[in-house]
Structures are given as C-alpha cells and as structure tokens.
Scaffold this motif. Sequence first.
Motif, short mmCIF file in Angstrom:
data_model
loop_
_atom_site.label_atom_id
_atom_site.label_comp_id
_atom_site.label_asym_id
_atom_site.label_seq_id
_atom_site.Cartn_x
_atom_site.Cartn_y
_atom_site.Cartn_z
N LYS A 89 33.17 -21.03 -64.75
CA LYS A 89 33.24 -22.22 -64.52
C LYS A 89 31.92 -22.80 -65.25
CE LYS A 89 36.49 -22.44 -61.30
NZ LYS A 89 36.88 -20.75 -61.56
N LEU A 90 31.12 -22.06 -66.00
CA LEU A 90 29.79 -22.55 -66.45
C LEU A 90 29.95 -22.37 -67.86
CD1 LEU A 90 27.34 -20.93 -64.13
CD2 LEU A 90 28.00 -23.26 -64.24
N THR A 91 30.97 -21.30 -68.57
CA THR A 91 30.84 -21.14 -69.90
C THR A 91 32.14 -20.82 -70.32
OG1 THR A 91 30.06 -19.67 -71.71
CG2 THR A 91 30.18 -18.69 -69.37
N TRP A 147 40.45 -20.03 -64.14
CA TRP A 147 41.34 -20.69 -63.19
C TRP A 147 41.06 -19.81 -61.83
CZ3 TRP A 147 46.72 -21.54 -65.97
CH2 TRP A 147 46.46 -22.37 -67.02
N ASP A 148 40.08 -18.81 -61.70
CA ASP A 148 40.30 -17.87 -60.81
C ASP A 148 38.85 -18.49 -59.80
OD1 ASP A 148 41.35 -15.72 -59.49
OD2 ASP A 148 39.60 -14.22 -60.13
N THR A 149 38.80 -17.48 -58.91
CA THR A 149 37.80 -17.87 -57.78
C THR A 149 36.22 -17.64 -58.24
OG1 THR A 149 38.26 -15.58 -56.76
CG2 THR A 149 39.29 -17.50 -55.78
N GLY A 150 36.09 -17.10 -59.51
CA GLY A 150 34.86 -16.72 -59.76
C GLY A 150 33.95 -17.96 -60.45
N GLY A 151 32.58 -17.72 -60.36
CA GLY A 151 31.86 -18.69 -60.80
C GLY A 151 31.46 -18.84 -62.46
N GLN A 152 31.58 -17.49 -62.83
CA GLN A 152 30.71 -17.47 -64.20
C GLN A 152 31.57 -18.47 -65.09
OE1 GLN A 152 30.51 -13.92 -66.06
NE2 GLN A 152 29.36 -14.67 -67.68
N ARG A 197 39.91 -11.02 -64.67
CA ARG A 197 38.89 -10.49 -63.92
C ARG A 197 39.51 -9.35 -62.89
NH1 ARG A 197 37.24 -13.61 -60.07
NH2 ARG A 197 35.10 -12.83 -59.67
#
Length: 307
Positions: free
Chosen positions: A110-112, A103-108, A120
């Motif tokens: 969102k992919l796995t 639910w955070d702003t990072g991208g990883q 984080r």
Amino acid sequence: MTSLADLHALMARLGHPVVGAAAPAGSRFADGAPYRFEIPSVEGPDVLEAVVAEADRLGVPVARTSQGSGVMMLTDDEITRMARIGADRGIEVNLFLGPRAAWDTGGQAKLTQAVGAAARGNAMVAACVAEALRACSLGIRSLLVGDLGALEVLRVLKSDGTLPSDLVLKTSVLMPLTNGPTAAIYERLGATTVNVGTDLTVPQLAEIRAATSLPIDLYLEVPDDQGGFVRFYEAVEIIRATAPVYLKMGLRNAPNIYPSGGHLGVVPKELGRERVRRAALVRRLIEQLDPELAKPSQTSDTGVPVI
C-alpha cells in the motif's frame, strides 16, 4: 582508486558492457519487423473488440494486447471470447496472473509499487499457477507475470509439460528491470518477453538488448503511476537500439482501471480506442523520421490463442 575506464572494462569482461552510444541492435522479429505495437489495459472482450475495430479504422497493426486486472477478474466465457478474437486475428492476447500484494491484506504494497505485483506467500504463488492453468485450458497462450518466484515455478511447469511449451511468459513492468544482468536473470528464470523500466535512456536500453535476445516491451507513452513520460520522438532511436521491441501505448491523464469491470461503464473501451490512436500517431512519426525502417506486421508469431 579504480578508474572509470577500469570499471567499464570490468563490466565488459563480465559480459555486460556499459554502452556510451547505442548502436543498431540488428535483431528482428521472425517476420523481419524491428518493432510491434502492444495495446495494454485491454481488460475484457468488449474492450478487445473496440481496440480491434479502432485498429482497423486507423490502419494500426496491433500484434499484442495485454490485460492488467488478472485472470480471476474474467469469466470463462469472457476469456474464451478474447481467445477467439485473438485466434481469428492473429493477435497475442496476454492476461495478468493474480492475485497480487497490492490487493492483499499486507501493508507494504500500500506504500510502494515496488512490491505491488508480488505474490505474498506460497499460497499466492499457487493461485498464480491456478490462474495459468485455467487461462491455458481456455486457449490463452500468453501470461503476464509480476513475481519472480512465480516466474520460476511457471518455467518448471512448462518444462515438465504441465503448461504448454509455447506459452509466452511476459514479465510485468512492476518487476523492476533496469540493467543487463537483471535481464539475463529473467531469461534464465523462464521469461520469454521482458518489460523494462519506463525511464531508461537509449544507451541503457541498448545494454539490456546486449544481455538478452528476448523481445523487449517498452512503454512509449507511460501511465502516470509509472512516470507519465511521452517518448514519441525517441521511437526511432529506441527501435534501432532495442529491436525486436514491443512499443506499448499507455496513456497519461488516464484513470487506473484495475480491477476493471462493468461498473466503469464505457471508460475502458474509450481508453483502449485512444491507445490505438496514440499508436497511429507514433507510426506516422516513425515513418516520417525514418522511411526506411521496416514496418510492423498485423499479426504475431507467438502467444496467439489456440482455439
């Protein structure tokens, strides 16, 4: 070249033998029951009330409920209501700690899903601690942990008295646990009950049981985003190999409702009722396949809220 027998002998010497055929675990919960039912995704007091009512109607002994949206998605009044229901009924009420990477702003994340529940940065670990302190102050004595570092920090806070010594720390299915050595690590870091991988064979589950005395939490029906397996006819073998074990009743063909809230209407309550119905189906099947297997109890001996 090292033979398979040599490799297996090496693992046995390290204390983690490779199990060929699962033998009965022999362990039990404190009340003598080899298994209990856990109803997951009980996202608030209204859902908990619906689950309890359906359990009474169907005669299902629910010992634990767990929540996935996180402490931060509940008001003080909602947490207090859940704690009161759990205390009155002797049911462990388990709440997820947040925030989380997914639910955070990072991208990883969102992919796995492998890092979806990770914290984080240290500030997010501190947020998990804040959630734990708040939940415990309102009577909760069972928390769902999705980050390894947060688990270690919570263990330290239990040992120094900042958090209650009787607090249950349950590892999330989002923290991969697929072998005995990992189970032993989780126990050393403070886990008191452990979710295991949803797709493990019975011998693999037995290897985890050999590595830890902690209760094992296993999805018997698995949500679609965790594999979607329905393992009802394996229930007796699983219980024999992994006792004491919480059988978690997820649902296939059901929406992901995290984070939950009033915008979802009656969906969370209806999903909760159906999970109880699934538990009733499993209980009937267990009693048919092994009438001698001890029955689960209605109440829990750990993690029940303190009001």
